[in-house]
Enzyme design. Structure first.
Site, PDB file in Angstrom:
ATOM      1  N   ASP A 271      13.165 -11.608  -0.687  1.00  0.00           N
ATOM      2  CA  ASP A 271      12.784 -11.503   0.720  1.00  0.00           C
ATOM      3  C   ASP A 271      13.864 -10.701   1.447  1.00  0.00           C
TER       4      ASP A 271
ATOM      5  N   LYS B 153       7.660  -3.958  15.358  1.00  0.00           N
ATOM      6  CA  LYS B 153       8.059  -2.672  14.769  1.00  0.00           C
ATOM      7  C   LYS B 153       8.933  -1.887  15.749  1.00  0.00           C
TER       8      LYS B 153
ATOM      9  N   ASN C  82      -2.671   5.324   7.771  1.00  0.00           N
ATOM     10  CA  ASN C  82      -2.801   5.858   6.410  1.00  0.00           C
ATOM     11  C   ASN C  82      -4.076   5.347   5.753  1.00  0.00           C
TER      12      ASN C  82
ATOM     13  N   THR D 195       5.804   3.177  12.884  1.00  0.00           N
ATOM     14  CA  THR D 195       4.378   3.412  13.147  1.00  0.00           C
ATOM     15  C   THR D 195       4.156   4.044  14.520  1.00  0.00           C
ATOM     16  N   ASP D 196       3.038   4.751  14.641  1.00  0.00           N
ATOM     17  CA  ASP D 196       2.686   5.326  15.959  1.00  0.00           C
ATOM     18  C   ASP D 196       2.337   4.216  16.971  1.00  0.00           C
ATOM     19  N   GLU D 197       2.089   2.991  16.461  1.00  0.00           N
ATOM     20  CA  GLU D 197       1.705   1.912  17.376  1.00  0.00           C
ATOM     21  C   GLU D 197       2.829   1.543  18.347  1.00  0.00           C
TER      22      GLU D 197
ATOM     23  N   VAL E 172     -17.680  -4.190  13.016  1.00  0.00           N
ATOM     24  CA  VAL E 172     -16.979  -3.207  13.852  1.00  0.00           C
ATOM     25  C   VAL E 172     -16.559  -3.901  15.154  1.00  0.00           C
ATOM     26  N   TYR E 173     -15.278  -3.832  15.471  1.00  0.00           N
ATOM     27  CA  TYR E 173     -14.777  -4.498  16.676  1.00  0.00           C
ATOM     28  C   TYR E 173     -15.241  -3.757  17.938  1.00  0.00           C
TER      29      TYR E 173
ATOM     30  N   PHE F 150       0.822  -1.224   0.000  1.00  0.00           N
ATOM     31  CA  PHE F 150       0.000   0.000   0.000  1.00  0.00           C
ATOM     32  C   PHE F 150       0.859   1.279   0.000  1.00  0.00           C
TER      33      PHE F 150
ATOM     34  N   ALA G   2       9.048  -2.693   3.765  1.00  0.00           N
ATOM     35  CA  ALA G   2       8.695  -4.127   3.793  1.00  0.00           C
ATOM     36  C   ALA G   2       8.394  -4.556   5.217  1.00  0.00           C
TER      37      ALA G   2
ATOM     38  N   TYR H 133       2.526  -7.277  16.412  1.00  0.00           N
ATOM     39  CA  TYR H 133       2.927  -6.388  15.310  1.00  0.00           C
ATOM     40  C   TYR H 133       3.695  -5.174  15.837  1.00  0.00           C
TER      41      TYR H 133
ATOM     42  N   LYS I  98      -7.833  -4.165   5.658  1.00  0.00           N
ATOM     43  CA  LYS I  98      -7.758  -3.054   6.611  1.00  0.00           C
ATOM     44  C   LYS I  98      -9.094  -2.303   6.684  1.00  0.00           C
TER      45      LYS I  98
HETATM   46  P1  NAD Z   1       1.365  -3.635   3.246  1.00  0.00           P
HETATM   47  O1  NAD Z   1       1.090  -4.861   4.067  1.00  0.00           O
HETATM   48  O2  NAD Z   1       0.317  -3.082   2.368  1.00  0.00           O
HETATM   49  O3  NAD Z   1       2.647  -3.911   2.320  1.00  0.00           O
HETATM   50  C1  NAD Z   1       3.791  -4.565   2.784  1.00  0.00           C
HETATM   51  C2  NAD Z   1       4.658  -4.915   1.573  1.00  0.00           C
HETATM   52  O4  NAD Z   1       5.869  -5.535   2.068  1.00  0.00           O
HETATM   53  C3  NAD Z   1       4.012  -5.917   0.622  1.00  0.00           C
HETATM   54  O5  NAD Z   1       4.233  -5.528  -0.722  1.00  0.00           O
HETATM   55  C4  NAD Z   1       4.739  -7.221   0.915  1.00  0.00           C
HETATM   56  O6  NAD Z   1       4.815  -8.098  -0.210  1.00  0.00           O
HETATM   57  C5  NAD Z   1       6.111  -6.712   1.324  1.00  0.00           C
HETATM   58  N1  NAD Z   1       6.843  -7.653   2.179  1.00  0.00           N
HETATM   59  C6  NAD Z   1       6.357  -8.277   3.296  1.00  0.00           C
HETATM   60  N2  NAD Z   1       7.310  -9.095   3.799  1.00  0.00           N
HETATM   61  C7  NAD Z   1       8.402  -8.954   3.014  1.00  0.00           C
HETATM   62  C8  NAD Z   1       9.706  -9.513   3.035  1.00  0.00           C
HETATM   63  N3  NAD Z   1      10.051 -10.414   3.968  1.00  0.00           N
HETATM   64  N4  NAD Z   1      10.589  -9.152   2.088  1.00  0.00           N
HETATM   65  C9  NAD Z   1      10.232  -8.275   1.116  1.00  0.00           C
HETATM   66  N5  NAD Z   1       9.021  -7.712   1.038  1.00  0.00           N
HETATM   67  C10 NAD Z   1       8.116  -8.044   1.980  1.00  0.00           C
HETATM   68  O7  NAD Z   1       1.881  -2.565   4.289  1.00  0.00           O
HETATM   69  P2  NAD Z   1       1.688  -0.968   4.303  1.00  0.00           P
HETATM   70  O8  NAD Z   1       0.410  -0.648   4.948  1.00  0.00           O
HETATM   71  O9  NAD Z   1       2.006  -0.429   2.965  1.00  0.00           O
HETATM   72  O10 NAD Z   1       2.844  -0.570   5.324  1.00  0.00           O
HETATM   73  C11 NAD Z   1       4.160  -0.297   4.855  1.00  0.00           C
HETATM   74  C12 NAD Z   1       5.036   0.064   6.036  1.00  0.00           C
HETATM   75  O11 NAD Z   1       4.500   1.196   6.705  1.00  0.00           O
HETATM   76  C13 NAD Z   1       5.114  -1.036   7.089  1.00  0.00           C
HETATM   77  O12 NAD Z   1       6.430  -1.067   7.578  1.00  0.00           O
HETATM   78  C14 NAD Z   1       4.160  -0.579   8.185  1.00  0.00           C
HETATM   79  O13 NAD Z   1       4.573  -1.055   9.445  1.00  0.00           O
HETATM   80  C15 NAD Z   1       4.305   0.923   8.082  1.00  0.00           C
HETATM   81  N6  NAD Z   1       3.124   1.723   8.500  1.00  0.00           N
HETATM   82  C16 NAD Z   1       1.897   1.470   7.960  1.00  0.00           C
HETATM   83  C17 NAD Z   1       0.817   2.275   8.316  1.00  0.00           C
HETATM   84  C18 NAD Z   1      -0.551   2.063   7.719  1.00  0.00           C
HETATM   85  O14 NAD Z   1      -1.503   2.747   8.114  1.00  0.00           O
HETATM   86  N7  NAD Z   1      -0.740   1.159   6.777  1.00  0.00           N
HETATM   87  C19 NAD Z   1       0.992   3.327   9.222  1.00  0.00           C
HETATM   88  C20 NAD Z   1       2.270   3.551   9.754  1.00  0.00           C
HETATM   89  C21 NAD Z   1       3.325   2.749   9.372  1.00  0.00           C
HETATM   90  O1  TDX Z   2     -12.892  -5.347  10.399  1.00  0.00           O
HETATM   91  C1  TDX Z   2     -12.376  -4.476  11.132  1.00  0.00           C
HETATM   92  N1  TDX Z   2     -13.148  -3.890  12.088  1.00  0.00           N
HETATM   93  C2  TDX Z   2     -12.663  -2.963  12.953  1.00  0.00           C
HETATM   94  O2  TDX Z   2     -13.403  -2.472  13.810  1.00  0.00           O
HETATM   95  C3  TDX Z   2     -11.004  -4.059  11.007  1.00  0.00           C
HETATM   96  C4  TDX Z   2     -10.128  -4.670   9.965  1.00  0.00           C
HETATM   97  C5  TDX Z   2     -10.543  -3.117  11.883  1.00  0.00           C
HETATM   98  N2  TDX Z   2     -11.330  -2.587  12.844  1.00  0.00           N
HETATM   99  C6  TDX Z   2     -10.776  -1.569  13.758  1.00  0.00           C
HETATM  100  C7  TDX Z   2      -9.496  -1.959  14.463  1.00  0.00           C
HETATM  101  C8  TDX Z   2      -8.786  -0.637  14.611  1.00  0.00           C
HETATM  102  O3  TDX Z   2      -9.223   0.036  15.771  1.00  0.00           O
HETATM  103  O4  TDX Z   2     -10.431  -0.448  12.944  1.00  0.00           O
HETATM  104  C9  TDX Z   2      -9.221   0.174  13.391  1.00  0.00           C
HETATM  105  C10 TDX Z   2      -8.218   0.170  12.261  1.00  0.00           C
HETATM  106  O5  TDX Z   2      -7.834  -1.172  12.045  1.00  0.00           O
HETATM  107  P1  TDX Z   2      -6.760  -1.576  10.927  1.00  0.00           P
HETATM  108  O6  TDX Z   2      -7.191  -1.049   9.611  1.00  0.00           O
HETATM  109  O7  TDX Z   2      -6.501  -3.036  11.067  1.00  0.00           O
HETATM  110  O8  TDX Z   2      -5.497  -0.697  11.352  1.00  0.00           O
HETATM  111  P2  TDX Z   2      -4.662  -0.603  12.720  1.00  0.00           P
HETATM  112  O9  TDX Z   2      -4.786  -1.841  13.526  1.00  0.00           O
HETATM  113  O10 TDX Z   2      -5.032   0.701  13.369  1.00  0.00           O
HETATM  114  O11 TDX Z   2      -3.159  -0.519  12.138  1.00  0.00           O
HETATM  115  C11 TDX Z   2      -2.873   0.299  10.976  1.00  0.00           C
HETATM  116  O12 TDX Z   2      -2.310   1.519  11.344  1.00  0.00           O
HETATM  117  C12 TDX Z   2      -1.024   1.497  11.922  1.00  0.00           C
HETATM  118  C13 TDX Z   2      -1.920  -0.451  10.053  1.00  0.00           C
HETATM  119  O13 TDX Z   2      -2.493  -1.707   9.676  1.00  0.00           O
HETATM  120  C14 TDX Z   2      -0.569  -0.647  10.698  1.00  0.00           C
HETATM  121  O14 TDX Z   2       0.329  -1.277   9.783  1.00  0.00           O
HETATM  122  C15 TDX Z   2      -0.038   0.713  11.085  1.00  0.00           C
HETATM  123  O15 TDX Z   2       1.180   0.577  11.767  1.00  0.00           O
END
Ligand code: NAD
Ligand code: TDX
Length: 339
Positions: A59, A157, A183, A125-127, A209-210, A11, A82, A153, A192
């Site tokens: 990988d 991180k 994001n 991540t903020d997590e 909704v959880y 993503f 990754a 997770y 997500k």
């Molecule tokens: P995503 O799950 O959509 O994508 C992860 C990508 O990494 C995929 O393309 C997957 O194939 C690749 N990958 C996984 N394991 C791998 C490995 N061992 N070697 C090579 N490639 C590998 O994740 P995202 O939401 O795009 O998140 C990207 C980064 O941003 C992550 O590090 C995540 O912790 C961080 N992040 C995400 C969010 C969010 O809201 N999504 C917020 C803050 C930080």
């Molecule tokens: O089906 C659902 N129902 C629901 O209530 C899902 C999938 C999620 N949720 C809730 C859980 C969380 O409070 O929604 C909120 C957002 O959930 P996710 O989309 O799974 O995100 P979150 O757990 O907040 O983590 C995301 O943001 C921080 C990204 O997946 C992480 O990679 C990032 O670090």
């Protein structure tokens, strides 16, 4: 400049590649991605044969493959997206999270030490800060907030972040870290919250909704995150952590209601299901440092960003339908079947 962008078929990584190619067309990008269930090569289809771009399936835990790539390509900058990124999956099975997110990060940094780079940027991540209470809106995560993780997770991180800072202090590796809030935007994997709710609502399926749905996330449009990382790479101080967030706290239930409204679907689709184990209550980022030091500000208001995102999903069924037709069905049954 030559960059290796890991996780670029996911993503945020893919959005980052699109951003960087537009902002810095003279640079070369090598996308290294394992193509796990979350990686989608079709996302990159329009640039696979483009000049200044190369895709390598590998990988980040595979030391030989990573070293070979560094030896051949001699990158200046490495941006590590990754990761295993889904909290729910980490609760089911932490092991791959520890491997990819911690060991994979160390392999990449070892390669950086061995072959030399000008910057290693870790996308975090903020997590890593744990959660905040709902009744203390004055509290926000700053870069000084102690690490205090909840899920496998976020623990993986946080471990990676500590390793990155250790490589800086011990070996002088020129690192930076960004810690961003949730994001949203195009190419967000359907497991997500936001894409799941859009796609389920489009099919008139239940919207799971959880718990009470009052958990708060701080949403940022993905392009704003990509601009922040670009700024940190160009102007950030080595060894520093930058929080990234846009002061946009929303309760999950309000997001789901908003999606129902935007798609003309009834709120009766909403179903409160068993809560996530250890569910973080509230995330909220204080972005003062990146604003004051680097001049970063978010540009996309949530009302505009969510509209753009919903429109994108409406217009890109060709992207998400093959995903939800595949293994995703098994995942969905396993995760939501008994909830
Ligand atoms: P995503 O799950 O959509 O994508 C992860 C990508 O990494 C995929 O393309 C997957 O194939 C690749 N990958 C996984 N394991 C791998 C490995 N061992 N070697 C090579 N490639 C590998 O994740 P995202 O939401 O795009 O998140 C990207 C980064 O941003 C992550 O590090 C995540 O912790 C961080 N992040 C995400 C969010 C969010 O809201 N999504 C917020 C803050 C930080
Ligand atoms: O089906 C659902 N129902 C629901 O209530 C899902 C999938 C999620 N949720 C809730 C859980 C969380 O409070 O929604 C909120 C957002 O959930 P996710 O989309 O799974 O995100 P979150 O757990 O907040 O983590 C995301 O943001 C921080 C990204 O997946 C992480 O990679 C990032 O670090």
């Amino acid at each position: 400049m030559k960059l290796i962008v890991t996780g670029g078929a996911g993503f945020i990584g893919s959005n980052f590649i699109f951003h960087w190619r537009k902002a810095h067309p003279e640079d070369t990008i090598i996308c290294l991605d394992k193509l796990t269930y979350a990686g989608n090569l079709p996302t990159l289809k329009d640039i696979l044969d483009a000049p200044n771009f190369k895709f390598v399936k590998a990988d980040i835990c595979d030391r030989d493959a990573v070293y070979n790539l560094f030896e051949t390509e001699k990158p200046d900058v490495v941006v590590n997206f990754a990761a295993e990124s889904h909290v729910d999956r980490s609760i089911e099975d932490p092991s791959i999270f520890l491997k990819t997110n911690i060991l994979g990060t160390s392999v990449l940094m070892d390669a950086c030490r061995k072959y030399g780079i000008t910057r290693y940027h870790q996308v975090s991540t903020d997590e890593v800060y744990g959660d905040l209470p709902l009744d203390r809106p004055d509290l926000l995560f700053t870069e000084e907030t102690p690490i205090h993780t909840s899920s496998p997770y976020s623990s993986s991180k946080a471990s990676a972040d500590l390793l990155v800072l250790a490589y800086h202090r011990t070996y002088g590796l020129p690192v930076t870290i960004s810690r961003c809030s949730n994001n949203y935007g195009p190419y967000h994997f359907p497991e997500k919250l936001i894409p799941l709710m859009i796609i389920n609502a489009l099919h008139d399926e239940k919207l799971p909704v959880y718990g009470d749905g009052k958990n708060v996330r701080d949403w940022l449009y993905v392009e704003d995150h990509c601009r922040a990382i670009d700024l940190i790479i160009h102007k950030g101080t080595v060894g520093e952590v930058y929080n990234v967030g846009g002061h946009n706290e929303m309760a999950n239930i309000d997001i789901v209601k908003l999606i129902c409204q935007a798609l003309g679907k009834p709120e009766s689709l909403i179903e409160h299901v068993t809560d996530r184990k250890g569910h973080d209550r509230r995330y909220a980022i204080d972005p003062t440092k990146i604003h004051n030091e680097l001049g970063w500000l978010p540009e996309t208001k949530f009302a505009d960003g969510i509209k753009k995102t919903i429109d994108w999903y409406l217009n890109h069924e060709d992207w998400w339908q093959p995903i939800i037709d595949g293994d995703y069905q098994n995942y969905y049954q396993k995760m939501y079947g008994n909830r």
